[in-house]
Design a protein around this motif. Structure first.
Motif, PDB file in Angstrom:
ATOM      1  N   PHE A   1      -5.830  -7.431  -2.828  1.00  0.00           N
ATOM      2  CA  PHE A   1      -5.267  -6.710  -3.967  1.00  0.00           C
ATOM      3  C   PHE A   1      -3.877  -7.245  -4.313  1.00  0.00           C
ATOM      4  O   PHE A   1      -3.536  -7.430  -5.486  1.00  0.00           O
ATOM      5  CB  PHE A   1      -5.184  -5.207  -3.674  1.00  0.00           C
ATOM      6  CG  PHE A   1      -4.614  -4.432  -4.824  1.00  0.00           C
ATOM      7  CD1 PHE A   1      -5.368  -4.231  -5.978  1.00  0.00           C
ATOM      8  CD2 PHE A   1      -3.321  -3.934  -4.790  1.00  0.00           C
ATOM      9  CE1 PHE A   1      -4.845  -3.553  -7.070  1.00  0.00           C
ATOM     10  CE2 PHE A   1      -2.784  -3.259  -5.883  1.00  0.00           C
ATOM     11  CZ  PHE A   1      -3.555  -3.062  -7.015  1.00  0.00           C
ATOM     12  N   GLU A   2      -3.096  -7.505  -3.264  1.00  0.00           N
ATOM     13  CA  GLU A   2      -1.770  -8.054  -3.542  1.00  0.00           C
ATOM     14  C   GLU A   2      -1.920  -9.528  -3.887  1.00  0.00           C
ATOM     15  O   GLU A   2      -2.412 -10.322  -3.085  1.00  0.00           O
ATOM     16  CB  GLU A   2      -0.862  -7.905  -2.324  1.00  0.00           C
ATOM     17  CG  GLU A   2       0.552  -8.358  -2.647  1.00  0.00           C
ATOM     18  CD  GLU A   2       1.495  -8.223  -1.462  1.00  0.00           C
ATOM     19  OE1 GLU A   2       1.026  -8.256  -0.302  1.00  0.00           O
ATOM     20  OE2 GLU A   2       2.701  -8.096  -1.712  1.00  0.00           O
TER      21      GLU A   2
ATOM     22  N   ASN B   1      -5.157  -7.491 -14.357  1.00  0.00           N
ATOM     23  CA  ASN B   1      -4.991  -6.044 -14.477  1.00  0.00           C
ATOM     24  C   ASN B   1      -5.255  -5.371 -13.120  1.00  0.00           C
ATOM     25  O   ASN B   1      -6.335  -5.516 -12.559  1.00  0.00           O
ATOM     26  CB  ASN B   1      -5.976  -5.537 -15.544  1.00  0.00           C
ATOM     27  CG  ASN B   1      -5.954  -4.034 -15.675  1.00  0.00           C
ATOM     28  OD1 ASN B   1      -6.221  -3.313 -14.712  1.00  0.00           O
ATOM     29  ND2 ASN B   1      -5.627  -3.561 -16.853  1.00  0.00           N
ATOM     30  N   PRO B   2      -4.264  -4.632 -12.571  1.00  0.00           N
ATOM     31  CA  PRO B   2      -4.416  -4.079 -11.219  1.00  0.00           C
ATOM     32  C   PRO B   2      -5.640  -3.178 -11.064  1.00  0.00           C
ATOM     33  O   PRO B   2      -6.339  -3.260 -10.054  1.00  0.00           O
ATOM     34  CB  PRO B   2      -3.125  -3.289 -11.018  1.00  0.00           C
ATOM     35  CG  PRO B   2      -2.155  -3.889 -11.975  1.00  0.00           C
ATOM     36  CD  PRO B   2      -2.947  -4.357 -13.146  1.00  0.00           C
ATOM     37  N   THR B   3      -5.903  -2.321 -12.063  1.00  0.00           N
ATOM     38  CA  THR B   3      -7.065  -1.427 -11.949  1.00  0.00           C
ATOM     39  C   THR B   3      -8.358  -2.237 -11.904  1.00  0.00           C
ATOM     40  O   THR B   3      -9.219  -2.003 -11.048  1.00  0.00           O
ATOM     41  CB  THR B   3      -7.119  -0.439 -13.137  1.00  0.00           C
ATOM     42  OG1 THR B   3      -5.819   0.122 -13.320  1.00  0.00           O
ATOM     43  CG2 THR B   3      -8.122   0.660 -12.894  1.00  0.00           C
TER      44      THR B   3
ATOM     45  N   ALA C   1      -8.736  -4.091  -8.554  1.00  0.00           N
ATOM     46  CA  ALA C   1      -9.177  -3.234  -7.456  1.00  0.00           C
ATOM     47  C   ALA C   1     -10.666  -2.906  -7.597  1.00  0.00           C
ATOM     48  O   ALA C   1     -11.430  -2.955  -6.630  1.00  0.00           O
ATOM     49  CB  ALA C   1      -8.359  -1.951  -7.443  1.00  0.00           C
TER      50      ALA C   1
ATOM     51  N   SER D   1       1.488   5.091 -12.143  1.00  0.00           N
ATOM     52  CA  SER D   1       0.548   4.000 -11.881  1.00  0.00           C
ATOM     53  C   SER D   1       1.088   3.088 -10.783  1.00  0.00           C
ATOM     54  O   SER D   1       0.349   2.663  -9.890  1.00  0.00           O
ATOM     55  CB  SER D   1       0.309   3.162 -13.139  1.00  0.00           C
ATOM     56  OG  SER D   1      -0.471   3.873 -14.062  1.00  0.00           O
ATOM     57  N   ALA D   2       2.383   2.767 -10.865  1.00  0.00           N
ATOM     58  CA  ALA D   2       2.985   1.875  -9.881  1.00  0.00           C
ATOM     59  C   ALA D   2       2.879   2.470  -8.472  1.00  0.00           C
ATOM     60  O   ALA D   2       2.559   1.768  -7.507  1.00  0.00           O
ATOM     61  CB  ALA D   2       4.442   1.602 -10.240  1.00  0.00           C
TER      62      ALA D   2
ATOM     63  N   GLN E   1      -0.634   2.097  -7.294  1.00  0.00           N
ATOM     64  CA  GLN E   1      -0.944   0.710  -6.957  1.00  0.00           C
ATOM     65  C   GLN E   1      -0.433   0.356  -5.556  1.00  0.00           C
ATOM     66  O   GLN E   1      -1.074  -0.421  -4.833  1.00  0.00           O
ATOM     67  CB  GLN E   1      -0.354  -0.238  -8.002  1.00  0.00           C
ATOM     68  CG  GLN E   1      -1.198  -0.273  -9.284  1.00  0.00           C
ATOM     69  CD  GLN E   1      -0.435  -0.788 -10.478  1.00  0.00           C
ATOM     70  OE1 GLN E   1       0.588  -1.449 -10.324  1.00  0.00           O
ATOM     71  NE2 GLN E   1      -0.917  -0.488 -11.668  1.00  0.00           N
TER      72      GLN E   1
ATOM     73  N   LEU F   1      -2.936   1.661  -3.274  1.00  0.00           N
ATOM     74  CA  LEU F   1      -4.138   0.824  -3.316  1.00  0.00           C
ATOM     75  C   LEU F   1      -3.995  -0.375  -2.402  1.00  0.00           C
ATOM     76  O   LEU F   1      -4.934  -0.758  -1.703  1.00  0.00           O
ATOM     77  CB  LEU F   1      -4.360   0.300  -4.743  1.00  0.00           C
ATOM     78  CG  LEU F   1      -5.456   0.916  -5.586  1.00  0.00           C
ATOM     79  CD1 LEU F   1      -5.590   0.148  -6.884  1.00  0.00           C
ATOM     80  CD2 LEU F   1      -6.791   0.942  -4.850  1.00  0.00           C
ATOM     81  N   GLN F   2      -2.802  -0.935  -2.404  1.00  0.00           N
ATOM     82  CA  GLN F   2      -2.575  -2.120  -1.591  1.00  0.00           C
ATOM     83  C   GLN F   2      -2.787  -1.793  -0.115  1.00  0.00           C
ATOM     84  O   GLN F   2      -3.434  -2.546   0.614  1.00  0.00           O
ATOM     85  CB  GLN F   2      -1.164  -2.621  -1.827  1.00  0.00           C
ATOM     86  CG  GLN F   2      -0.966  -4.033  -1.313  1.00  0.00           C
ATOM     87  CD  GLN F   2       0.506  -4.379  -1.319  1.00  0.00           C
ATOM     88  OE1 GLN F   2       1.225  -4.068  -2.259  1.00  0.00           O
ATOM     89  NE2 GLN F   2       0.949  -5.011  -0.246  1.00  0.00           N
TER      90      GLN F   2
ATOM     91  N   LEU G   1      -6.349   5.821 -11.478  1.00  0.00           N
ATOM     92  CA  LEU G   1      -5.692   4.820 -12.329  1.00  0.00           C
ATOM     93  C   LEU G   1      -6.423   4.663 -13.650  1.00  0.00           C
ATOM     94  O   LEU G   1      -5.821   4.523 -14.714  1.00  0.00           O
ATOM     95  CB  LEU G   1      -5.645   3.464 -11.610  1.00  0.00           C
ATOM     96  CG  LEU G   1      -4.496   3.290 -10.621  1.00  0.00           C
ATOM     97  CD1 LEU G   1      -4.705   2.035  -9.793  1.00  0.00           C
ATOM     98  CD2 LEU G   1      -3.158   3.220 -11.358  1.00  0.00           C
TER      99      LEU G   1
END
Lengths: 612, 176
Positions: free
Chosen positions: B18-19, B68-70, B73, B130-131, B134, B137-138, B157
């Motif tokens: 993810f990162e 896009n992070p979402t 993931a 959101s941050a 995230q 999530l990481q 998210l």
């Protein structure tokens, strides 16, 4: 990597503008605008249909606007790919419009003309100007379009080019072209805004420039706002001041011309005199000050700021992120516009290139790259789709399948199902635009998927795929995926011209053997074959030994030999088949070359080399 | 048969985590496009042009997903065979449901008052939430391999992305 060393190919960039058009090319490494035989760069985008099938284009046509306004079409670009209702208020236009499916047409003494045919006349004039100046046949052209043009308008532009006998290398967004012209000269990196106020359209684009890559982050605009509207403001002011209401078409043209002259004069002077003698003998004699003109145009200028804000938000950027603003379009010479832009961004815009020429200059640079003339091949444009694409769903609503500003080329699939037992057909309606209701979006076409095997409601799985190519042009296919039964179709939107339409139009305009279908097919097949052979020879010379074994190489060489033997034959079908066979024989080779080039590009990539 | 059928991380030469290093992602993407983009094959054979279009399309899809992070993931979970069930699993912790309602109410109020400033402030608040998510999530994806926890964060998210879109849409409408 796909082209061999070869002679310089003649390629041009064409700015097909609403008010003026230009053609440019790269000569000795420099992009230059090509002039007509009287040394003029601009070609007014005006087409005059005379008696006996004659057509004049440009300045001579412009002179006829007042006398023969019904047969002298200006700003045809505003009608490309548009229906009558899209154009809006036509009361001030002297033309006889004819509504036709997909695109409005204009009745002239030379018959009913589509905006595609009118635009093709302009392109033909530029093509012959270029061929005369460069002394040879053109390999191809990059033609610019407003970033905000939808699929119908892009398709119509491409059709006009084909009708003019131009090989379109790429449709390029005007703001991107402007950035190319500036970016290469200034070697700039960072976020740039392109503020393009042309004769009839306003476009704003946000680009990120870095190391020869131009990425369009977002686009926005207003396809019904341009320099002409400033003329109209002055025109209305003249009517107001002199207390007049209804005018003849000729007087309207005259006063619009006077209004334009006053606007241009006010760029460098404090006030302008407007004098005109009307057909009824009345004399107009007025003085317009810069101050009054600024007040008249205030609302138009603020209309350009809204799309700017939207584009910034779409790109998730603040005003402080902007490194520079490029001004495009003659209208940006107006000091009140430069001032408003400077105030909005807190910095003065870039104006060191001629705003009338900058788009053509950039298009020529891109044409030169696409034609394979540049050895250092380091320019890459990553453009986006300007408007969302979607499908009609229940209740007249649009379901978005591709959001605007997605990078091209792209493909996206969406699954649907049947809602009745035993349903064997499904209607699919493709739309473009940002609004939620079908009626507020542009309809790109409807098609029917037939032959779905009868099954229970909800059991069928119908996958609709949108593919948008690098020109921003769409094709849609649908397929039913269950139980191995497939129906598959590809649609071209209905406003596009078919090969038959093009030939029909060529026949009626030239009435010559050159338009003969077989002759045309044969010529195209030979050009195709020669290009294929050249590309494959170059590829074999470069990578043949590294990527193919002896047997694989031999198969390709033998198909190439067969094609070469057919080149002199008068049989387009046979050439076409040999081209197909050779293409097929090179599939694995092409795939390996692509994989190898990507591997090589990504090889040796370590974290410490990745600082930007 | 071609490399473009690899998964998005492989295609862009990144570890499936993810990162990610955004600069590395950007650079790989541009390097690939510099090789495969249709502009490089204008004079190519029709086979080359078709493959170039497929490659470039795939590279765009991979880049869009990983950027896009979402979406990134969601894609990582998909590679693990975990469906995020955003359409049908609407169970959320009470605290998050309260936040949703609060945001909806504030949006309606601000739209009614035509208060663009208030809507902008809400966007900022959503971005900061959101941050936070995230960062969680990481931990869930890269350290704990806690797929179900991660799936729930993706659902949150995805909800925030949706309401953000609505707020942006409201602002656009007010500006017109």
């Amino acid at each position: 990597m796909s082209t061999a060393p070869h002679q310089h190919r003649l390629a041009v960039g064409i700015d097909l503008g609403t008010t003026n058009s230009l053609v440019a090319t790269v000569r000795s490494g420099l992009s230059t605008v090509l002039l007509d035989d009287q040394g003029r760069a601009l070609l007014p985008s005006v087409v005059h249909y005379l008696e006996a099938g004659k057509v004049e284009v440009g300045y001579s046509a412009q002179l006829q606007q007042s006398q023969d306004s019904q047969n002298t079409i200006a700003s045809a670009k505003r009608f490309l790919g548009r229906g009558l209702k899209d154009i809006g208020d036509t009361s001030h236009m002297p033309y006889r419009f004819v509504e036709a499916p997909g695109m409005v047409q204009v009745e002239t003494r030379a018959g009913i003309k589509s905006p595609v045919e009118i635009s093709a006349e302009i392109l033909k004039t530029l093509k012959s100007r270029a061929e005369q100046a460069l002394g040879g046949q053109l390999t191809g052209a990059v033609i610019t379009v407003p970033a905000y043009f939808d699929d119908a308008q892009r398709q119509a532009t491409k059709d006009a080019a084909r009708l003019a006998g131009l090989n379109v290398l790429r449709l390029l967004n005007e703001p991107t072209a402007a950035a190319v012209a500036y970016g290469l000269d200034n070697a700039s990196e960072g976020i740039y805004i392109i503020y393009d106020l042309g004769g009839g359209t306003f476009d704003v684009s946000i680009l990120r420039l870095s190391k020869g890559v131009f990425e369009v982050l977002s686009t926005n605009g207003d396809s019904a706002l341009g320099g002409d509207d400033f003329d109209r403001r002055i025109f209305c002011w003249i009517l107001e001041q002199s207390g007049m209401q209804l005018l003849s078409p000729a007087d309207t043209r005259l006063l619009l011309t006077k209004a334009r002259e006053a606007k241009e004069w006010l760029t460098e002077h404090a006030s302008a005199n407007i004098t005109a003698l009307l057909s009824n003998g009345e004399l107009i004699d007025l003085n317009l000050s810069q101050e009054v003109f600024h007040a008249l145009s205030q609302q138009l200028i603020s209309r350009t700021l809204t799309p700017l804000r939207k584009a910034l938000r779409d790109a998730q950027l603040d005003i402080s992120d902007v490194k520079g603003i490029v001004m495009v379009g003659g209208a940006t010479r107006m000091p009140q516009i430069q001032q408003a832009v400077a105030e909005f961004f807190g910095q003065a815009p870039l104006t060191n290139l001629d705003p009338d020429k900058v788009v053509a200059l950039g298009a020529a640079i891109q044409a030169n790259v696409l034609a394979g003339n540049r050895s250092d091949d380091d320019l890459l444009l990553l453009d986006v789709i300007p408007l969302s694409l979607g499908l009609e769903t229940m209740g007249g609503l649009v379901e978005k399948v591709i959001p605007r500003n997605s990078t091209l080329p792209l493909a996206r699939a969406q699954d649907f199902t049947t809602f009745k037992d035993g349903q064997t057909a499904m209607s699919i309606h493709v739309l473009q635009g940002e609004r939620e209701l079908v009626t507020d979006c542009r309809s790109l076409g409807r098609f029917e998927l037939r032959g779905i095997p009868p099954m229970a409601a909800g059991a069928a799985r119908i996958r609709v795929t949108f593919q948008v190519d690098a020109d921003g042009l769409l094709s849609v296919s649908a397929r039913e995926q269950t139980s191995g039964v497939e129906a598959n179709i590809v649609v071209k939107p209905s406003y596009g011209l078919s090969e038959e339409d093009i030939i029909g139009m060529l026949r009626s305009s030239f009435n010559s053997a050159a338009a003969d279908k077989e002759a045309r097919a044969l010529q195209e097949a030979r050009v195709d074959a020669a290009r294929l052979l050249e590309a494959i020879e170059a590829a074999l010379a470069k990578d043949g030994d590294a990527l193919l074994n002896a047997e694989e190489k031999q198969i390709i060489e033998s198909e190439a030999y067969k094609l070469r033997m057919l080149m002199g034959a008068e049989d387009s079908t046979a050439i076409h088949q040999a081209v197909e066979a050779l293409n097929h024989a090179t599939e694995t080779f092409a795939a390996r070359r692509m994989d190898a080039s990507v591997k090589q590009a990504l090889a040796g990539q370590t974290l410490n080399t990745l600082e930007i | 048969m071609s490399d473009f059928l690899k998964n998005h991380f492989e295609l862009l030469g990144l570890a499936p985590r993810f990162e990610i290093n955004n600069a590395e992602l950007d650079q790989s993407y541009r390097k690939i496009q510099a090789e495969v983009h249709p502009d490089k094959f204008v004079a190519g054979t029709s086979t080359e042009r078709m493959q170039s279009m497929q490659w470039a399309t795939q590279a765009n899809e991979a880049y869009r997903t990983l950027k896009n992070p979402t979406a990134r993931a969601r894609y990582l979970l998909h590679l693990q065979g975990v469906d995020t069930e955003e359409e049908n699993n609407t169970a959320m912790p009470a605290e998050f449901l309260m936040l949703q309602m609060e945001w909806r109410e504030k949006t309606e109020e601000a739209s009614h008052d035509k208060d663009i400033g208030a809507l902008d402030a809400m966007l900022k608040e959503m971005l900061s939430k959101s941050a936070e998510l995230q960062a969680d999530l990481q931990t869930a994806l890269d350290q704990e391999q806690a797929w179900q926890t991660a799936a729930e964060i993706v659902r949150k998210l995805s909800f925030i992305d949706k309401i953000r879109y609505d707020v942006e849409h409201e602002i656009t409408k007010l500006e017109d």
